[in-house]
Design a protein around this motif. Structure first.
Motif, PDB file in Angstrom:
ATOM      1  N   ARG A 157      35.459  30.402  35.563  1.00  0.00           N
ATOM      2  CA  ARG A 157      36.762  30.898  35.132  1.00  0.00           C
ATOM      3  C   ARG A 157      36.632  32.283  34.494  1.00  0.00           C
ATOM      4  O   ARG A 157      37.440  33.171  34.745  1.00  0.00           O
ATOM      5  CB  ARG A 157      37.373  29.905  34.139  1.00  0.00           C
ATOM      6  N   GLN A 158      35.600  32.466  33.669  1.00  0.00           N
ATOM      7  CA  GLN A 158      35.371  33.771  33.044  1.00  0.00           C
ATOM      8  C   GLN A 158      35.018  34.825  34.094  1.00  0.00           C
ATOM      9  O   GLN A 158      35.478  35.958  34.014  1.00  0.00           O
ATOM     10  CB  GLN A 158      34.243  33.673  32.007  1.00  0.00           C
ATOM     11  N   ALA A 159      34.198  34.451  35.078  1.00  0.00           N
ATOM     12  CA  ALA A 159      33.825  35.397  36.138  1.00  0.00           C
ATOM     13  C   ALA A 159      35.052  35.811  36.944  1.00  0.00           C
ATOM     14  O   ALA A 159      35.190  36.978  37.323  1.00  0.00           O
ATOM     15  CB  ALA A 159      32.770  34.781  37.050  1.00  0.00           C
ATOM     16  N   GLU A 160      35.949  34.864  37.223  1.00  0.00           N
ATOM     17  CA  GLU A 160      37.170  35.194  37.944  1.00  0.00           C
ATOM     18  C   GLU A 160      38.057  36.121  37.128  1.00  0.00           C
ATOM     19  O   GLU A 160      38.669  37.039  37.674  1.00  0.00           O
ATOM     20  CB  GLU A 160      37.931  33.923  38.310  1.00  0.00           C
ATOM     21  N   LYS A 161      38.134  35.898  35.821  1.00  0.00           N
ATOM     22  CA  LYS A 161      38.924  36.784  34.963  1.00  0.00           C
ATOM     23  C   LYS A 161      38.352  38.194  34.985  1.00  0.00           C
ATOM     24  O   LYS A 161      39.094  39.173  35.081  1.00  0.00           O
ATOM     25  CB  LYS A 161      38.954  36.268  33.524  1.00  0.00           C
ATOM     26  N   GLN A 206      36.574  39.551  37.352  1.00  0.00           N
ATOM     27  CA  GLN A 206      36.807  40.108  38.672  1.00  0.00           C
ATOM     28  C   GLN A 206      38.263  40.572  38.804  1.00  0.00           C
ATOM     29  O   GLN A 206      38.529  41.626  39.388  1.00  0.00           O
ATOM     30  CB  GLN A 206      36.481  39.074  39.742  1.00  0.00           C
ATOM     31  N   ASP A 207      39.196  39.806  38.258  1.00  0.00           N
ATOM     32  CA  ASP A 207      40.593  40.215  38.291  1.00  0.00           C
ATOM     33  C   ASP A 207      40.818  41.492  37.491  1.00  0.00           C
ATOM     34  O   ASP A 207      41.577  42.373  37.901  1.00  0.00           O
ATOM     35  CB  ASP A 207      41.493  39.096  37.757  1.00  0.00           C
ATOM     36  N   VAL A 208      40.144  41.598  36.347  1.00  0.00           N
ATOM     37  CA  VAL A 208      40.274  42.802  35.525  1.00  0.00           C
ATOM     38  C   VAL A 208      39.714  44.000  36.275  1.00  0.00           C
ATOM     39  O   VAL A 208      40.326  45.074  36.305  1.00  0.00           O
ATOM     40  CB  VAL A 208      39.568  42.610  34.166  1.00  0.00           C
ATOM     41  N   ARG A 209      38.548  43.830  36.903  1.00  0.00           N
ATOM     42  CA  ARG A 209      37.958  44.928  37.678  1.00  0.00           C
ATOM     43  C   ARG A 209      38.867  45.345  38.830  1.00  0.00           C
ATOM     44  O   ARG A 209      39.038  46.532  39.100  1.00  0.00           O
ATOM     45  CB  ARG A 209      36.598  44.514  38.239  1.00  0.00           C
ATOM     46  N   ALA A 210      39.435  44.364  39.510  1.00  0.00           N
ATOM     47  CA  ALA A 210      40.313  44.666  40.632  1.00  0.00           C
ATOM     48  C   ALA A 210      41.565  45.402  40.163  1.00  0.00           C
ATOM     49  O   ALA A 210      42.021  46.339  40.821  1.00  0.00           O
ATOM     50  CB  ALA A 210      40.703  43.392  41.363  1.00  0.00           C
ATOM     51  N   SER A 211      42.117  45.009  39.035  1.00  0.00           N
ATOM     52  CA  SER A 211      43.312  45.692  38.549  1.00  0.00           C
ATOM     53  C   SER A 211      42.981  47.112  38.104  1.00  0.00           C
ATOM     54  O   SER A 211      43.762  48.035  38.324  1.00  0.00           O
ATOM     55  CB  SER A 211      43.961  44.908  37.412  1.00  0.00           C
TER      56      SER A 211
END
Length: 161
Positions: A73-77, A79-84
């Motif tokens: 869950r932390q890794a996905e968060k 990754q989402d931050v990096r993508a944004s």
């Protein structure tokens, strides 16, 4: 105490491990370990040692699994931050390109197309001979493989008697 029970009840319907659910699980397994220890002292039965080891393994695996889910869950968060952040940078670069100002030195920016990814999307060439081979069915080569013929033989043997 009432708020914990309410949180526990609502965590049942929440996907993933919640804090109240993990606390309740750990308290339950700890109580079970205490009960196994008391029963071991009262009966001197080896069965309670085995049950305690099994309980400890299950307890550990549940906590390990919850920790792994939290790590994903932390890794996905992240990754989402990096993508944004990358998306904001791209929008900023596009707005700079579309500003109408010209720069010297020609066209040095990339188009954003990953040529390796595009090449991997192209299907490989097919060999028509290997794809068009006719497959042989098991029943077409011999009639002995059918279970119906076996039942026919049994029925014929019964009628002859």
């Amino acid at each position: 105490m009432a708020s914990f029970l309410t949180d526990l009840f609502t965590s049942i319907f929440t996907p993933g491990p919640t804090h109240s659910l993990l606390v309740a699980t750990n308290v339950s397994f700890a109580a079970l370990q205490v009960i196994f220890f008391i029963l071991l002292l009262l009966t001197y039965s080896v069965h309670f040692i085995v049950l305690s080891v099994l309980c400890a393994g299950l307890w550990w695996s549940i906590n390990w699994f919850a920790a792994e889910l939290e790590a994903v869950r932390q890794a996905e968060k992240e990754q989402d931050v990096r993508a944004s952040v990358e998306g904001q940078q791209r929008r900023h670069e596009r707005s700079d390109e579309d500003s109408g100002t010209e720069t010297e030195g020609g066209d040095n920016h990339t188009t954003g197309v990953n040529h390796e990814a595009v090449a991997s999307l192209v299907p490989p060439p097919h060999d028509t001979d290997t794809n068009l081979r006719k497959r042989r069915s098991l029943g077409s080569s011999t009639g002995d493989l059918s279970t119906d013929s076996e039942w026919d033989k049994v029925e014929e043997a019964d009628t002859k008697k």
